[in-house]
Design an enzyme around this catalytic site. Structure first.
Site, short mmCIF file in Angstrom:
data_model
loop_
_atom_site.label_atom_id
_atom_site.label_comp_id
_atom_site.label_asym_id
_atom_site.label_seq_id
_atom_site.Cartn_x
_atom_site.Cartn_y
_atom_site.Cartn_z
CD GLU A 170 -2.96 -1.01 0.25
OE1 GLU A 170 -2.95 -0.05 -0.46
OE2 GLU A 170 -3.78 -2.10 0.51
CB CYS B 103 -2.25 6.80 1.98
SG CYS B 103 -3.46 5.86 2.65
#
Ligand code: NAD
Length: 495
Positions: free
Chosen positions: A251, A287
């Site tokens: 990720e 993020c």
């Protein structure tokens, strides 16, 4: 002013069920007041890492045979204990990270929601499945993979560790977890609580720098790496994993666009507030925060005016322990300087910088890694502030002429994590389908649109694989087919 000084806490490494001390330590400062030490974490070495991996490898020999029921029961006990320790965990997280207490509470809430969901769905998703029909019997077994290395970043240390730990353990793997040295304390407390409910060696916890991460991603006994962090580190991890062909979930970074359609109403105060929150929650250090806003040229000036109004209402910068505060300091000086560099670069290229919101405690503001959030008006697509992931309290607005152009600009990135489209629902859904991303949210963005029941992850250089949802469990098992066909011989093979 609220008193910020507390006794420093010390957390230990956990190897094979034992708390292990190290001579050298990571010192974690309070980002609101860097002269205050919040605590110490161990500075583990390559040798410690090898020991932890060996312990996990040894524990796997037994743990792999545990039943799914037993694993769920143990995890549910850990969840209960975490709930009982909520206050202690969230306050420690706020002190070491800088995020306000409500925001730390949100992080723990999401972590527990996923752990509970993983327990609830584990039997259906990774339980063994037997299929019988006229062709025979097939058992679809979900075998554990082995030793998992989990590496987490600093921005959401608890949720980005438990997102890996819960499915890894439910699937029968053992794990070595390494949080970031920039937020090591609360997550280590959380991992200790989880580890107590499992046999020694099933959960091992190390802290440290890249040295630990490099061993965790190259040691031949590690079968899977689950990593969240920057794209640059992700590339190195892919290389480290290649010689022993490890399974990977990565990720990585994001640069998430928000497209405001011509049907979006800038006078819709609630929608505007959601957009502001999706730009500045956790001081923008997420993020999946909306990192660039595309606005129709004809709406631009009104949009900027209404955005500033909404931001001025919501943005209140200050002490994370003040309940009026919505944004704390940036987590570390390097990140603060980087964000400032991007803002300065945009300014030098002709953009207007609008400071947003209110600074509640100017004296504290000067002491810590605080930044007043900024709206960057008139940024160009090629500016660094648009091209790079800011990961901090600033957001650029870019005008577009038609929706095709907006989609093209949104997709013009090496990243593809999340994204959002705002305006008429049906139109927004149609535009969403054209965006290159793992998730696209309609009339909301960032964590406000996150649902742990469904997969989360990136396309392009934002990552490999998915967390949450069914895939978030399945990516911790090897599918093992045991096939007992009725017809053992194939008809077309000659005698
Ligand atoms: P980072 O990549 O610098 O560090 C992440 C972790 O990797 C840390 O624990 C670090 O110590 C470790 N590490 C560093 N070098 C390593 C190496 N060579 N091998 C193995 N491990 C190594 O990231 P960060 O600064 O902590 O976090 C910010 C980044 O994380 C941002 O880019 C953000 O977008 C990304 N992020 C992504 C997601 C997602 O779900 N896609 C979520 C949160 C953060």
């Amino acid at each position: 002013m609220i008193e910020l000084v507390h006794e420093p806490v010390t957390v230990h490494a956990l190897i094979n069920g034992e708390k292990v001390d190290t001579k050298d330590k990571i010192t974690r400062e309070n980002p609101s007041n860097p002269s205050e030490i919040v605590g110490y974490a161990p500075l583990n070495t390559k040798e410690d890492t090898v020991r932890a991996i060996d312990a996990a490898d040894e524990a796997f020999k037994t743990w792999r045979n545990s039943s799914l029921e037993e694993r769920i029961e143990r995890m549910e006990r850990a969840i209960k204990k975490l709930r009982d320790s909520e206050k202690e965990i969230t306050e420690l997280l706020s002190r070491e990270h800088g995020k306000p207490v409500y925001d730390s509470g949100g992080e723990l809430y999401v972590s527990l929601a996923w752990m509970e969901h993983a327990c609830k769905t584990a039997k259906d998703v990774i339980g063994d499945d037997v299929r019988e029909d006229e062709n025979g019997t097939t058992i679809i077994k979900h075998d554990p993979i082995g030793v998992v290395s989990a590496i987490a970043p600093w921005n959401y240390p608890i949720s980005l560790s438990t997102i890996k730990v819960a499915p890894a353990l439910l699937a029968g793997n053992t794990i070595v977890v390494k949080p970031s040295p920039l937020a090591p304390l609360a997550v280590t407390v959380v991992l200790d609580i989880i580890a107590e409910e499992f046999p020694p060696g099933v959960v091992n916890v190390l802290n440290g720098e890249a040295e630990v991460g490099i061993e965790l991603t190259s040691n031949p006994k590690v079968m899977k790496i689950a990593f969240t962090g920057g794209t640059e580190t992700g590339r190195k991890i892919m290389e480290a994993a290649a010689p022993t062909v490890k399974e990977l979930t990565l990720e990585l970074g994001g640069n998430d666009p928000a497209i405001m359609l011509p049907s979006f109403d800038p006078n819709d105060e609630k929608a505007m507030r959601r957009l502001v929150v999706s730009n500045f929650l956790t001081a923008g250090e997420i993020c999946m925060i909306a990192k660039r806003i595309y606005v129709p040229r004809s709406m631009h000036d009104l949009f900027v005016e209404k955005y500033i109004e909404a931001a001025n209402k919501w943005v209140r910068v200050g002490d994370p322990f003040n309940s009026d505060v919505t944004l704390g300091p940036v987590n570390n000086k390097k990140q603060k300087d980087y964000v400032q560099e991007l803002v300065d670069d945009a300014k030098a290229n002709g953009a207007e910088i609008h400071k947003l919101g209110e600074i509640l405690d100017p004296e504290l503001f000067e002491k810590g890694y605080f930044m007043q959030p900024t709206l960057v008006v008139g940024a160009k697509q090629e500016d660094r502030i648009v091209k790079e992931e800011q990961f901090g309290p600033t957001v650029p607005i870019i005008a577009y002429d038609d929706v095709d152009e907006a989609v093209q600009l949104a997709n013009d990135s090496i990243f593809g994590l999340t994204s959002s489209v705002w305006g008429d629902d049906q139109e927004a859904i149609e535009v969403a389908a054209r965006i290159e991303a793992g998730t696209t949210m309609i009339n909301t963005a960032a964590i406000q649109g996150l649902d742990v029941r469904y997969e989360f992850g990136g396309v392009k250089q934002s990552g490999v694989g998915r967390e949450y949802g069914e895939q978030g469990l399945k990516s911790y098992v090897n599918i093992h087919i045991i096939n007992n066909p009725n017809t053992k011989d194939l008809p077309h093979i000659p005698e």
